[in-house]
Design an enzyme around this catalytic site. Structure first.
Site, PDB file in Angstrom:
ATOM      1  N   LYS A 248     -67.107 -43.583  95.850  1.00 22.09           N
ATOM      2  CA  LYS A 248     -68.043 -42.466  95.991  1.00 22.09           C
ATOM      3  C   LYS A 248     -68.344 -42.258  97.473  1.00 22.09           C
ATOM      4  O   LYS A 248     -68.595 -43.207  98.206  1.00 22.09           O
ATOM      5  CB  LYS A 248     -69.335 -42.760  95.223  1.00 22.09           C
ATOM      6  N   GLU A 336     -81.198 -42.503  77.225  1.00 23.06           N
ATOM      7  CA  GLU A 336     -82.587 -42.095  76.991  1.00 23.06           C
ATOM      8  C   GLU A 336     -83.083 -42.492  75.604  1.00 23.06           C
ATOM      9  O   GLU A 336     -84.246 -42.894  75.449  1.00 23.06           O
ATOM     10  CB  GLU A 336     -82.718 -40.577  77.179  1.00 23.06           C
ATOM     11  N   ARG A 364     -83.286 -35.444  75.252  1.00 25.09           N
ATOM     12  CA  ARG A 364     -82.170 -36.149  74.644  1.00 25.09           C
ATOM     13  C   ARG A 364     -82.646 -37.264  73.710  1.00 25.09           C
ATOM     14  O   ARG A 364     -81.838 -37.856  72.997  1.00 25.09           O
ATOM     15  CB  ARG A 364     -81.273 -36.733  75.735  1.00 25.09           C
TER      16      ARG A 364
END
Length: 589
Positions: A248, A336, A364
């Site tokens: 990244k 979640e 969610r």
């Protein structure tokens, strides 16, 4: 002088006309283009830099858009957007009227699926693959590009589980860089690390055990290797899985070394990578820091306090609790549903659980909020960061539905503080022992006061506060949008007409105050930074109807539409709840 290949690319068809030997040069130019624009315009940086070669390889090998490519989350899709006809518009990324920061179906035929939330790509691409087969299009490829943090989510596993028993033409590309917004966590991360290091026997490969044709790990920055493997996999039938290792922030030294900070670094020097410092001395704190620092202070006094966040320790400032009490602060990854039910389980054992989730992400876990928390009346403390209009991340990230979707749930208290001091005090009050679970919603960005770390004060349950007395029009607001209201009333030059009431408690409503308001005023205006459909104003209107009050109730807030991206001020202006628009409205009375 180096020939600019990127200027020639208006679509992947142009890309596919290049020779393989030209692609590394294109990758360098694409990476530099992203850095140059994001350094000035801001946005998500590290993820797209990390998949530059993978992006080129996918569009080079597959016949997009006929072959369908789904980017999980979309933080990593900047290169994809630039190569699919949006290079000239890329400097409008995440700006009012500009292109979205995430893949968006209405924006381009190359954006096959809108992905602002994570872990949806496998299910979506599998759905496309099954539909293609049913329609007789067996030659079409369907590719899901998903990160190692996103693939640990339950929904991704549900998609993999189903795909493994189909013969769908699906390729899942795992972009494994060991980090999402924050470092990846959990047993799957440890497993992938073992695979990368060659310490996990191939016969124990968990992806192969789900009936996928597994390949990897492959160097995600080696274009030749990527193209060779993608070309091979294009001819393989059934579900396939390519494990790609990337870095990244690749190509910008600072972004590689500090991947958390450079996920979305703000403005920075495009040559040196140095983040441009903002003058923050003397400014009010961010609401997330008010939460994070207050939680540490409370945890020092109450050893039953636990903090939980699903993959957002930096964004929610749970990181302060994780540093101070590492055993009592948990990052559970992009999960979640698990976070909410984990909190519920802890609450059954007498723990005081602060479950910190962005408002948009709590959507969610709606079933878990209802069944696992509210139905059992477990006193979980939900701290909903990014409530209201969040700005440049746009429709997928605005926290404008929480009042509406929480207000209908029995047993659940819903509270929106006016400022930092009230947020601090409701966090304190909640851990003293509430009879019900509570959701505390607060916005992204900075507050109003620098002197906010005052002695704790207990907030009286269910009480509204009269901020200003007036004779004819009562303005009822909830949350920090009340600060806009206060300024607008003072600027309307009709001070004596307006009273202003702050309803921190959206549920339960202060019915004593409401009866007083409806019997002493001629008109009512409600203001909220949530949707007007089913929100705070709707609750006030329902109260008026129930008690047969005939006063006009004017509801101001977010209209019944998905609001796009722009600055918070621009979006408030669009919704008619900015200071100037409110001032104009109040001046009409």
């Amino acid at each position: 002088m180096e020939h600019n290949l990127l200027d020639q690319i208006q679509s992947p068809d142009d890309l596919r006309r290049l020779t393989p030997q030209q692609l590394p040069q294109l990758a360098a130019q694409l990476r530099r283009f992203i850095i140059d624009v994001v350094s000035v315009k801001e946005g998500h940086l590290g993820a797209s830099l990390g998949v530059t070669e993978l992006t080129i390889a996918l569009h080079y090998v597959f016949n997009t858009p006929d072959d369908q490519l789904v980017w999980d989350v979309g933080h990593q899709a900047y290169g994809h957007k630039i190569l699919t006809g949006r290079r000239d518009a890329f400097d409008t990324n995440r700006q009012w009227g500009g292109i979205s920061g995430f893949p968006k179906r209405s924006e381009s035929v190359y954006d096959t699926f809108g992905t602002g939330h994570s872990s949806t790509s496998v299910s979506a691409a599998l759905g496309m693959a099954i539909a293609s087969k049913l329609q007789g299009n067996t030659g079409r490829s369907h590719i899901a590009v998903i990160g190692d943090a996103s693939i640990a989510s339950g929904m991704a596993f549900e998609g993999l589980n189903h795909a493994g028993v189909t013969d769908a033409n699906l390729l899942v590309v795992l972009n494994d860089n060991a980090i999402g917004i924050d470092p990846a966590v959990g047993a799957l991360k440890d497993y992938l690390t073992q695979v990368k290091q060659g310490r996990n026997p191939r016969q124990n490969n968990m992806i192969k055990s789900l009936n996928f044709d597994y390949t990897g790990p492959v160097d995600g920055h080696d274009l030749e290797a990527l193209i060779r493997e993608l070309t091979r996999l294009k001819g393989v039938k059934g579900p396939k899985f390519l494990h790609v290792i990337t870095t990244k922030g690749k190509g910008l030294k600072q972004a590689e070394e500090d991947q958390v900070k450079y996920h979305a670094p703000g403005k920075f020097d495009r040559l040196t990578g140095e983040i441009l410092a903002k003058a923050e001395d003397g400014l009010p704190p961010k609401y997330q820091d008010v939460f994070g620092l207050t939680l540490v202070e409370l945890a020092q006094q109450n050893d039953k306090i636990i903090g939980i966040t699903p993959a957002m320790p930096s964004g929610s400032s749970m990181k302060f609790m994780m540093e101070a009490f590492p055993e009592r602060a948990l990052d559970v990854g992009i999960a979640e549903q698990h976070a909410v039910t984990l909190a519920a389980g802890m609450a059954t054992q007498g723990m005081v659980v602060y479950c910190n989730i962005y408002s948009t992400f709590l959507q969610r876990a709606y079933d878990q909020v209802i069944h696992d928390v509210a139905l059992q009346n477990l006193p979980v403390i939900f701290c909903l960061d990014r409530a209201g209009l969040v700005g440049e991340d746009g429709a997928t990230h605005h926290g404008v539905f929480d009042i509406a979707y929480l207000n209908c749930i029995p047993n659940l208290i819903v509270f929106a503080p006016l400022n930092e001091v009230e947020l601090r005090n409701i966090l304190y009050t909640a851990q003293l022992g509430l009879p019900h679970p509570i959701a505390i919603r607060y916005p992204r960005g900075r507050g109003q006061n620098t002197n906010w770390q005052l002695p704790f004060g207990r907030i009286e349950m269910g009480k509204a506060i009269e901020l200003k007395k007036g004779s004819e029009v009562a303005v009822l607001s909830t949350g920090t949008i009340g600060n806009n209201v206060a300024i607008s009333i003072s600027e309307s030059e009709k001070l004596g007409l307006f009273s202003h009431w702050h309803f921190g408690f959206i549920k339960p409503l202060d019915e004593v105050a409401l009866h007083h308001i409806f019997t002493t005023h001629k008109k009512i205006i409600t203001v909220e930074d949530g949707t007007v459909t089913g929100g705070f104003g709707s609750a006030i209107s329902a109260f008026a109807a129930k008690h047969n009050y005939r006063l006009e109730v004017r509801i101001l807030g977010v209209p019944d539409a998905f609001i796009e991206h722009g600055t918070v001020h621009q979006l408030q202006q669009y919704c008619g709840i900015d200071v100037k628009t409110l001032t104009d409205i109040f001046s009409e009375y």
